[in-house]
Enzyme design. Structure first.
Site, PDB file in Angstrom:
ATOM      1  N   GLU A   1       4.851 -45.264 -36.385  1.00 28.38           N
ATOM      2  CA  GLU A   1       6.137 -44.567 -36.313  1.00 28.38           C
ATOM      3  C   GLU A   1       5.983 -43.050 -36.370  1.00 28.38           C
ATOM      4  O   GLU A   1       6.467 -42.419 -37.297  1.00 28.38           O
ATOM      5  CB  GLU A   1       7.018 -45.018 -37.483  1.00 28.38           C
ATOM      6  N   PRO A   2       5.321 -42.470 -35.384  1.00 33.23           N
ATOM      7  CA  PRO A   2       5.173 -41.009 -35.415  1.00 33.23           C
ATOM      8  C   PRO A   2       6.495 -40.312 -35.098  1.00 33.23           C
ATOM      9  O   PRO A   2       7.195 -40.703 -34.169  1.00 33.23           O
ATOM     10  CB  PRO A   2       4.147 -40.742 -34.310  1.00 33.23           C
TER      11      PRO A   2
ATOM     12  N   ARG B   1      12.198 -25.915 -44.128  1.00 30.71           N
ATOM     13  CA  ARG B   1      10.925 -26.487 -44.586  1.00 30.71           C
ATOM     14  C   ARG B   1      10.098 -25.522 -45.425  1.00 30.71           C
ATOM     15  O   ARG B   1       9.398 -25.924 -46.348  1.00 30.71           O
ATOM     16  CB  ARG B   1      10.104 -27.007 -43.397  1.00 30.71           C
TER      17      ARG B   1
ATOM     18  N   TYR C   1       9.481 -27.180 -48.812  1.00 29.43           N
ATOM     19  CA  TYR C   1       8.145 -27.771 -48.970  1.00 29.43           C
ATOM     20  C   TYR C   1       7.045 -26.732 -49.067  1.00 29.43           C
ATOM     21  O   TYR C   1       5.870 -27.089 -49.016  1.00 29.43           O
ATOM     22  CB  TYR C   1       7.801 -28.664 -47.765  1.00 29.43           C
TER      23      TYR C   1
ATOM     24  N   CYS D   1      22.114 -15.339 -48.011  1.00 29.33           N
ATOM     25  CA  CYS D   1      22.237 -14.679 -49.307  1.00 29.33           C
ATOM     26  C   CYS D   1      21.421 -15.423 -50.340  1.00 29.33           C
ATOM     27  O   CYS D   1      21.977 -16.108 -51.210  1.00 29.33           O
ATOM     28  CB  CYS D   1      23.701 -14.606 -49.707  1.00 29.33           C
ATOM     29  N   GLU D   2      20.102 -15.293 -50.229  1.00 32.23           N
ATOM     30  CA  GLU D   2      19.214 -16.077 -51.077  1.00 32.23           C
ATOM     31  C   GLU D   2      17.809 -15.518 -50.868  1.00 32.23           C
ATOM     32  O   GLU D   2      17.349 -15.418 -49.736  1.00 32.23           O
ATOM     33  CB  GLU D   2      19.319 -17.537 -50.607  1.00 32.23           C
TER      34      GLU D   2
ATOM     35  N   TYR E   1      12.035 -31.784 -37.964  1.00 35.34           N
ATOM     36  CA  TYR E   1      12.616 -31.477 -39.274  1.00 35.34           C
ATOM     37  C   TYR E   1      13.143 -30.044 -39.398  1.00 35.34           C
ATOM     38  O   TYR E   1      13.193 -29.499 -40.486  1.00 35.34           O
ATOM     39  CB  TYR E   1      11.613 -31.802 -40.400  1.00 35.34           C
TER      40      TYR E   1
END
Ligand code: PLP
Length: 463
Positions: free
Chosen positions: A320-321, A360, A364, A391-392, A421
């Protein structure tokens, strides 16, 4: 029982010094084919093109930020997986990496199957004409409505994730007068991360049913006893962005030993095993992913060897790539807005997107590369951090990279390997309008997911 099977590779985040970054490439104008989509090239006038179309033309036509997806590359990768696994195996593209109706049609045409993990993904797949029997339905908490829709549609398999779900799916199937083909998802006690894996008895996570303590064997026992279910196999998915096949080897061995236990207890040999996805891609030039044919060969050999040892017929394998097919095929195009040199540290380059189109890096600690694509430059490399407009302060797109020091507002820069993703995890944080996905092929560019508008935002806000 817990044993550490492989030391962390040299590129594992834990062993790198804080603030690590690689040295700049010799020539920042060169695009590494490992991280860029197949048809991306630098043209004679110095700008970059994809599918034969210049990025400046694309930016004018579609705006920035935007994802540009190389359809030729997507189809080539899908076909490479299909060909590598041949007729005795099935390739299921993991739709959660990126799903749209155009992508569903390409997959259908290239002979791949499709994994979905929500009612929304299932609806997208069905509306684009993917035959239901080529769809697998995943998830650790599928709703009754989702299961009912999947059974009614006739999906090829539902991957059962818990004891409750075994009964739930059986009941729904039976009340619809169906016998649903199912696989049982087991956790084999392999936690795989990029360049290492850890084999344990138990996994501390939400998916699947543990192989340990006879849990999975009990799940099979219960599922086999229910008329609404046809148990076709066992499923295992060990992680993501994996380069080392050793984790799959341990997983396959443990799954095959369950198949042998099932044969001994019930006198049946389940015909299929699914080894999941998770195969790594190159986000930077440091990554060395394996080719589909190498992966197919390695997995085939592992399963065949383990089955011979257990005196089992070799089951049909599926994989399942997601990332490995779509990840490398797209890049995100941004326009540079502001440039802020921080003396002795690095230069912050702000672009017109950010964590709303690529979460990501924040989520991550993912690594990406970046290149100036609207022109070439012979200026000295400067260490940059590419940040968004949210704003972060954690709104980082590329943590550490080098861009030419003559970079200026209005330049176009592109982050490669954003096919997986990124759009699928995009958000409306700060009421950002999610960028479009534009498919490019043979000199033609076509919007496959359009840019959100303020009207789209306000439509949901009913006042
Ligand atoms: C996420 C997922 C995949 C795909 O993972 P990639 O890293 O994109 O290859 C495959 N199977 C299952 C069950 C998943 O949850």
């Amino acid at each position: 029982m817990s044993r550490s099977a492989h030391p962390a590779g040299p590129r594992h985040a834990d062993v790198l010094p804080e603030g690590h970054y690689s040295a700049p490439a010799d020539d920042l104008n060169v695009l590494d084919p490992k991280v860029w989509a197949q048809t991306v090239t630098r043209t004679e006038d110095g700008s970059v093109s994809v599918g034969g179309i210049d990025v400046s033309t694309l930016a004018e036509q579609f705006g920035t930020p935007a994802y540009f997806l190389d359809e030729t590359d997507f189809r080539a990768r899908a076909r490479a997986w299909r060909t590598a696994f041949g007729h005795d195996a099935d390739v299921f593209y993991a739709g959660k990496a990126f799903l749209s109706r155009a992508v569903v049609r390409w997959l259908h045409e290239e002979g791949l199957n499709l994994d979905v993990c929500s009612g929304g993904e299932l609806a997208t797949a069905l509306s684009a004409g993917m035959p239901a029997d080529r769809i697998a339905f995943h998830g650790n908490n599928k709703s009754v409505a989702e299961i009912t829709r999947a059974v009614e549609a006739g999906v090829g398999r539902i991957v059962l994730d818990s004891f409750q779900e075994i009964v739930r799916v059986a009941h729904i199937a039976q009340s619809l007068g169906r016998r649903q083909r199912v696989q049982i998802r087991v956790t084999v006690g392999v936690e795989a991360h990029t360049h290492e894996f850890i084999a344990t008895a138990h996994e501390d996570q939400k998916f699947g049913i543990a192989l340990a303590d006879g849990q999975a064997a009990e799940a099979v026992r219960r599922a086999l006893a229910l008329d609404g279910l046809e148990v076709i196999g066992i499923h295992s998915h060990i992680g993501s962005q994996i380069f080392d096949m050793a984790g799959f080897e341990v997983a396959a061995r443990r799954v095959v030993s369950l198949l042998a236990a099932i044969r001994d207890e019930h006198g049946i040999e389940l015909p299929e095993i699914d080894l999941g996805g998770g195969l790594g891609i190159a986000y930077t030039s440091d990554d060395d992913p394996r080719e589909p044919h190498e992966i197919a060969k390695a997995l085939g050999e592992i399963v065949t060897r383990e089955c011979e040892a257990a005196k089992l017929r070799t089951p049909r394998i599926s994989v399942e790539p997601g990332r490995a097919i779509v990840g490398p095929t797209a890049f995100t195009l941004y326009e540079v807005g502001t440039i802020k040199p921080l003396e002795g540290l690095r230069t912050y380059v702000s672009v017109d997107g950010g964590m709303s189109d690529n979460i990501r890096t924040a989520l991550y600690d993912a690594e990406y590369s970046v290149a100036l694509v609207s022109r070439t430059s012979d200026a000295e490399p400067m260490l940059v951090r590419v940040v968004g407009k949210h704003c972060e302060s954690g709104d980082i797109v590329v943590k550490d990279a080098f861009l030419p020091s003559d970079l200026a507002p209005g330049d176009l820069i592109a982050v490669p390997a954003t096919g997986a993703y990124c759009r699928s995890m995009a958000s409306n944080y700060n009421h950002a309008l999610r960028p479009p996905v534009v498919a490019v092929r043979d000199g033609e560019a076509r919007v496959i997911v359009r840019r959100e508008t303020e009207e789209d935002l306000l439509r949901l806000d009913v006042g």
